[in-house]
Design a protein around this motif. Structure first.
Motif, PDB file in Angstrom:
ATOM      1  N   PHE A 123       3.844 -16.992  -3.629  1.00 12.78           N
ATOM      2  CA  PHE A 123       4.044 -15.846  -3.600  1.00 12.78           C
ATOM      3  C   PHE A 123       2.602 -15.081  -2.496  1.00 12.78           C
ATOM      4  CE2 PHE A 123       5.551 -11.288  -3.934  1.00 12.78           C
ATOM      5  CZ  PHE A 123       6.387 -11.163  -2.587  1.00 12.78           C
ATOM      6  N   VAL A 124       3.507 -14.234  -1.402  1.00 10.38           N
ATOM      7  CA  VAL A 124       2.387 -13.209  -1.229  1.00 10.38           C
ATOM      8  C   VAL A 124       2.755 -12.470  -0.808  1.00 10.38           C
ATOM      9  CG1 VAL A 124       0.260 -13.091   0.020  1.00 10.38           C
ATOM     10  CG2 VAL A 124       0.569 -15.462  -1.076  1.00 10.38           C
ATOM     11  N   ASP A 125       1.866 -10.747  -0.970  1.00 11.84           N
ATOM     12  CA  ASP A 125       3.041  -9.299  -0.519  1.00 11.84           C
ATOM     13  C   ASP A 125       1.797  -9.445   0.372  1.00 11.84           C
ATOM     14  OD1 ASP A 125       3.039  -6.720   0.002  1.00 11.84           O
ATOM     15  OD2 ASP A 125       4.687  -6.515  -1.887  1.00 11.84           O
ATOM     16  N   THR A 126       1.642  -8.523   1.313  1.00 14.70           N
ATOM     17  CA  THR A 126       0.844  -8.348   2.381  1.00 14.70           C
ATOM     18  C   THR A 126       0.553  -7.257   2.382  1.00 14.70           C
ATOM     19  OG1 THR A 126       1.921  -8.043   4.148  1.00 14.70           O
ATOM     20  CG2 THR A 126       1.559 -10.377   4.256  1.00 14.70           C
ATOM     21  N   GLU A 153      -4.250  -2.396  12.257  1.00 16.00           N
ATOM     22  CA  GLU A 153      -4.954  -3.274  12.836  1.00 16.00           C
ATOM     23  C   GLU A 153      -5.832  -4.513  11.715  1.00 16.00           C
ATOM     24  OE1 GLU A 153      -8.353  -1.115  14.693  1.00 16.00           O
ATOM     25  OE2 GLU A 153      -7.784  -1.397  15.972  1.00 16.00           O
ATOM     26  N   ILE A 154      -6.357  -3.195  10.356  1.00 18.13           N
ATOM     27  CA  ILE A 154      -5.491  -4.267   9.190  1.00 18.13           C
ATOM     28  C   ILE A 154      -4.682  -5.197   8.447  1.00 18.13           C
ATOM     29  CG2 ILE A 154      -6.469  -3.809   6.760  1.00 18.13           C
ATOM     30  CD1 ILE A 154      -7.658  -0.861   7.851  1.00 18.13           C
ATOM     31  N   GLU A 155      -3.552  -4.506   8.896  1.00 25.24           N
ATOM     32  CA  GLU A 155      -2.263  -4.966   8.530  1.00 25.24           C
ATOM     33  C   GLU A 155      -2.436  -6.565   9.361  1.00 25.24           C
ATOM     34  OE1 GLU A 155       1.895  -3.768   7.437  1.00 25.24           O
ATOM     35  OE2 GLU A 155       1.530  -3.810   9.563  1.00 25.24           O
ATOM     36  N   ALA A 156      -2.670  -6.389  10.687  1.00 25.54           N
ATOM     37  CA  ALA A 156      -2.110  -7.728  11.787  1.00 25.54           C
ATOM     38  C   ALA A 156      -3.419  -8.508  11.298  1.00 25.54           C
ATOM     39  CB  ALA A 156      -2.235  -7.419  12.599  1.00 25.54           C
TER      40      ALA A 156
END
Length: 169
Positions: free
Chosen positions: A20-23, A48-51
């Motif tokens: 499981f990965v939570d961005t 931008e960081i999120e993308a």
């Protein structure tokens, strides 16, 4: 936002024995709190960081059964939408009444400053068509415990996989 992506995603991963990965957690680990990023560098920099984070996580998970939880606004990025074409996408469907108490308990959401429910409703109205367009599976999360929702989601994903296989054959 506040529909239970992290909790239900983690529950599903546990049921499946999958990673499981939570961005959002990845972003916080690499860049500091989301509220601080918004306050110090602005929403544009955060997106931008999120993308980049979503792209990295999806690339790393390719070919596996990893469960990935994205932030509610992540899907607004066109590059992220293209990446999600290679994934099975779940839309956790909810409404303002269901999330109101969750939002009231968590005031650390930068996009909900001020009248949190009015902001949530406005964001949701903008995002809902994108969620619906990208979704392979829709799970109504208005009722049920996290464990129940995890079981329902697992069943819905199995049914989706069977239907997809039938179409491909």
């Amino acid at each position: 936002m506040a529909v239970g992506k992290s909790a239900i995603g983690y529950q599903l991963a546990q049921q499946l024995g999958a990673p499981f990965v939570d961005t959002d957690v990845v972003i916080v680990g690499n860049h500091g709190s989301i509220a601080d990023i918004f306050a110090g560098r602005g929403e544009h920099t955060f997106r931008e960081i999120e993308a980049r984070t979503v792209a990295s996580v999806v690339e790393e998970a390719e070919g596996s059964a990893t469960v990935i939880s994205l932030g509610g606004g992540a899907v607004l990025d066109s590059g992220t939408q293209q990446l999600l074409d290679r994934c099975t996408v779940v839309y956790l469907e909810c409404d303002a009444e269901t999330v109101a108490s969750r939002i009231a308990r968590n005031s650390g959401r930068p996009l909900l400053a001020g009248d949190a429910m009015a902001r949530w409703s406005s964001l949701f109205a903008t995002r809902k068509p994108v969620y619906e367009r990208l979704a392979d599976v829709v799970l109504d999360v208005r009722h049920g415990s996290v464990a129940e929702l995890g079981r329902r989601l697992e069943q819905a994903l199995r049914e989706f996989a069977v239907a997809k296989q039938e179409v491909e054959n």
